[in-house]
Scaffold this motif. Structure first.
Motif, PDB file in Angstrom:
ATOM      1  N   LEU A  99       0.823  -1.208   0.000  1.00 20.71           N
ATOM      2  CA  LEU A  99       0.000   0.000   0.000  1.00 20.71           C
ATOM      3  C   LEU A  99       0.857   1.257   0.000  1.00 20.71           C
ATOM      4  O   LEU A  99       0.615   2.176  -0.783  1.00 20.71           O
ATOM      5  CB  LEU A  99      -0.951   0.001   1.196  1.00 20.71           C
ATOM      6  N   LYS A 100       1.871   1.300   0.857  1.00 17.98           N
ATOM      7  CA  LYS A 100       2.677   2.533   0.938  1.00 17.98           C
ATOM      8  C   LYS A 100       3.511   2.767  -0.310  1.00 17.98           C
ATOM      9  O   LYS A 100       3.807   3.900  -0.664  1.00 17.98           O
ATOM     10  CB  LYS A 100       3.557   2.532   2.195  1.00 17.98           C
ATOM     11  N   GLU A 101       3.850   1.677  -1.003  1.00 11.55           N
ATOM     12  CA  GLU A 101       4.636   1.791  -2.237  1.00 11.55           C
ATOM     13  C   GLU A 101       3.749   1.925  -3.477  1.00 11.55           C
ATOM     14  O   GLU A 101       4.240   1.959  -4.595  1.00 11.55           O
ATOM     15  CB  GLU A 101       5.557   0.575  -2.383  1.00 11.55           C
ATOM     16  N   ARG A 102       2.437   1.993  -3.260  1.00  9.67           N
ATOM     17  CA  ARG A 102       1.446   2.149  -4.333  1.00  9.67           C
ATOM     18  C   ARG A 102       1.488   0.984  -5.320  1.00  9.67           C
ATOM     19  O   ARG A 102       1.355   1.142  -6.522  1.00  9.67           O
ATOM     20  CB  ARG A 102       1.619   3.470  -5.083  1.00  9.67           C
ATOM     21  N   ARG A 103       1.648  -0.232  -4.768  1.00 10.80           N
ATOM     22  CA  ARG A 103       1.616  -1.441  -5.578  1.00 10.80           C
ATOM     23  C   ARG A 103       0.208  -2.022  -5.552  1.00 10.80           C
ATOM     24  O   ARG A 103      -0.610  -1.646  -4.720  1.00 10.80           O
ATOM     25  CB  ARG A 103       2.620  -2.457  -5.023  1.00 10.80           C
TER      26      ARG A 103
END
Length: 191
Positions: free
Chosen positions: A117-121
């Motif tokens: 989520l934090k890496e926008r995957r």
């Protein structure tokens, strides 16, 4: 001349919710698709596997390229710098959903989803619970707002499946679709 062949890398978490066969089928289809799979099965998932199937946890783990203990928060998929293309938690218990929604890195499965989520995957959570309480719905809202795809384990019947395996395979194919994996393992809607 140097050539590089790209191979998609997916982290697959299998938690202890009922419906563990969905996770096994997703793993099988990922392998058929040539995807590099990093797998973590919770201890509860291993117990549920024994209750719901005739499969052995070691057999399931043998299908993955890399297997990580759920307690190993130093494993590469726990870091945003490790190149994972997508994360799937299949099935995703409501406990795991709540931890992901609230940023509680209690184990590697939860941490890998948080990192995704934090890496926008791409992050796909296959929730297997019914009925849903308002707490479940709000946690699904939180992860959706953070970028995850929530897929309740609700298979379609438009393919007229004749066996449970056909039903599970069609749903697992939809999970691969959400992960961005092109495949021809399952039937498509046709009029």
């Amino acid at each position: 001349m140097f050539t590089y062949t790209y191979r998609m890398r997916v982290f697959l978490g299998i938690t202890g919710a009922s419906g563990v066969i969905y996770g096994v089928k997703v793993l099988e289809l990922l392998k058929k698709s040539g995807v590099e799979v990093h797998l973590s099965m919770s201890k509860t998932a291993e117990r549920v596997l024994k209750l719901e199937t005739d499969l052995d946890a070691e057999y399931v783990k043998s299908m993955a390229d890399h297997v990580w203990d759920e307690a190993d928060l130093s494993a590469p998929p726990a870091s945003g710098s490790y190149p994972i293309d997508a994360v799937a938690v299949v099935p995703c218990s409501t406990k795991t959903l709540a931890a992901i929604a609230n940023g509680l890195s209690l184990n590697l499965i939860i941490r890998a989803a948080e990192v995704g989520l934090k890496e926008r995957r791409r992050v796909v959570l296959v929730i297997r619970e019914s009925p849903l309480s308002l707490v479940h719905i709000r946690n699904m809202e939180l992860v959706t707002m953070a970028g995850a795809v929530v897929m309740p384990a609700a298979p379609g019947f438009y393919t007229r499946p004749k066996t449970i395996d056909e039903l599970v395979t069609t749903f697992a194919g939809r999970v691969l679709d959400q992960l961005g994996i092109r495949h021809s393992h399952t039937p498509r809607w046709r009029v």
